[in-house]
Design a protein around this motif. Structure first.
Motif, PDB file in Angstrom:
ATOM      1  N   CYS A 163       0.817  -1.225   0.000  1.00  0.00           N
ATOM      2  CA  CYS A 163       0.000   0.000   0.000  1.00  0.00           C
ATOM      3  C   CYS A 163       0.845   1.267   0.000  1.00  0.00           C
ATOM      4  N   CYS A 191      -1.505  -1.580   5.258  1.00  0.00           N
ATOM      5  CA  CYS A 191      -1.715  -3.004   4.966  1.00  0.00           C
ATOM      6  C   CYS A 191      -0.846  -3.951   5.782  1.00  0.00           C
ATOM      7  N   CYS A 195       4.873  -4.391   4.767  1.00  0.00           N
ATOM      8  CA  CYS A 195       6.285  -4.061   5.009  1.00  0.00           C
ATOM      9  C   CYS A 195       6.672  -4.156   6.491  1.00  0.00           C
ATOM     10  N   CYS A 202       7.370   1.849   5.247  1.00  0.00           N
ATOM     11  CA  CYS A 202       6.870   2.582   4.078  1.00  0.00           C
ATOM     12  C   CYS A 202       6.447   3.998   4.460  1.00  0.00           C
TER      13      CYS A 202
HETATM   14  S1  FES Z   1       3.417  -1.314   2.452  1.00  0.00           S
HETATM   15 FE1  FES Z   1       1.488  -1.323   3.456  1.00  0.00          FE
HETATM   16  S2  FES Z   1       1.983  -0.822   5.511  1.00  0.00           S
HETATM   17 FE2  FES Z   1       3.859  -0.597   4.440  1.00  0.00          FE
END
Ligand code: FES
Length: 330
Positions: free
Chosen positions: A281, A286, A289, A317
């Motif tokens: 995301c 989400c 990561c 992220c």
């Molecule tokens: S890629 Fe979704 S929380 Fe980091």
């Protein structure tokens, strides 16, 4: 793509077949996904989501809305968003039975708590999807729950009949506001008095999320749970007094050290440094990561980790260190 990445993807992703698309309400379709060989799929728990690879570079998260006891299928529902970034339009316009679709294995950032006496579920529009899987799970355990389902009108509210048929131990209340939230559910009144041994779960669009958040600030810690579809319009403020412009990241497994500036994306820096880190995301929503850190002062900017998890994990992220050295278990 190198072989280790391919192997890693084989463990974390599935290629499924689209078996059915159904219109559930105005602007909402459901999509039933099954294994090509009809075998059982990896299990999931109520509140879980999958990443759906809609097109190259277009990955979106959708909650599983079917009964978690089902192993033969995943069902998601998608609201067509004309003003969005195009993922939902791709789902509505381009997918046909029996297309193949790459998805992640289910991940749950919005699990049901084990022990509450009562569960209060509040859905705004398409926010019904994770709560629907919770209802299936709560019904299977004959638990006491109440759903408040807010929508513009009956025509816009997906799964109403299915929910009413499923409800045996819980109560379902639909609130239709005709497009004016002032005429719908009084969320502040519903949450005014914290109820004993009750946990609240809510999910829906931005204004609805803010209303639920404001109405529940006085509830006991750990009893309020929510899931965002999009990052809230008001970002989490950065503690500018403590946040340095630069910090050092150390990868504990290799001993590698990298300097990161606050305007870089930490996840991308880690990937460039060769760390095995997936992203999806890129918005702290989400959990793809999510990684463990061993020491450091983290400025958490995600919308999914609770205080307990934040003691050990961060989502690079969106998050950073406030300065000094951040040691990651990577
Ligand atoms: S890629 Fe979704 S929380 Fe980091």
């Amino acid at each position: 793509m190198n072989s280790s990445k391919t192997e890693q993807e084989a463990l974390t992703h599935l290629e499924l077949v689209l078996r059915q698309v159904r219109r559930e309400a105005i602007g909402i379709n459901s999509y039933e996904l099954v294994a090509p060989d009809q075998k059982d799929l990896p299990p999931f728990t109520a509140g879980a989501h999958i990443d759906v690879h809609i097109a190259p570079g277009v990955i979106r998260q959708y909650s599983l809305c079917n009964d978690p006891s089902e192993r033969h299928r995943y069902v998601i529902a998608v609201l067509r968003d004309e003003t969005g970034r195009g993922g939902s339009r791709g789902m509505h316009d381009d997918l046909r039975v029996p297309d193949k679709l790459k998805v992640s294995i289910p991940r749950n950032n919005f699990p049901l708590s084990e022990q509450p006496r009562k569960t209060l579920l509040i859905a705004g529009g398409i926010g019904i999807t994770p709560l629907k899987s919770m209802i299936h799970a709560l019904e299977a355990q004959a638990k006491n729950y109440e759903l408040h389902y807010c929508s513009k009108s009956a025509e816009y509210a997906a799964f109403q009949q299915e929910l009413k048929q499923a409800a045996k131990t819980g109560n379902i209340h639909c609130h239709f506001d005709g497009g004016n939230p002032q005429k719908g559910l009084d969320i502040a009144a519903l949450l005014r008095e914290p109820q004993t041994e009750t946990h609240v779960y809510y999910c829906g669009p931005g204004g609805f999320m803010e209303a639920c958040k404001q109405a529940s600030t006085h509830w006991p810690a750990g009893t309020i749970h929510c899931e965002h579809f999009k990052a809230p319009a008001k970002p989490i403020p950065i503690d500018t007094e403590h946040a340095a412009d630069e910090y050092t990241v150390e990868l504990a497994k290799s001993g590698q050290r990298v300097t990161v500036s606050r305007d870089q994306n930490l996840a991308e820096v880690l990937q460039q440094a060769g760390a095995a880190l997936e992203t999806s995301c890129q918005a702290g929503l989400c959990g793809t990561c999510k990684c463990r850190y061993l020491s450091g002062d983290v400025d958490h900017q995600d919308f999914i980790l609770d205080d307990d998890e934040r003691r050990d994990f961060l989502t690079p992220c969106v998050s950073h260190a406030n300065g000094g050295t951040l040691v990651l278990d990577l």
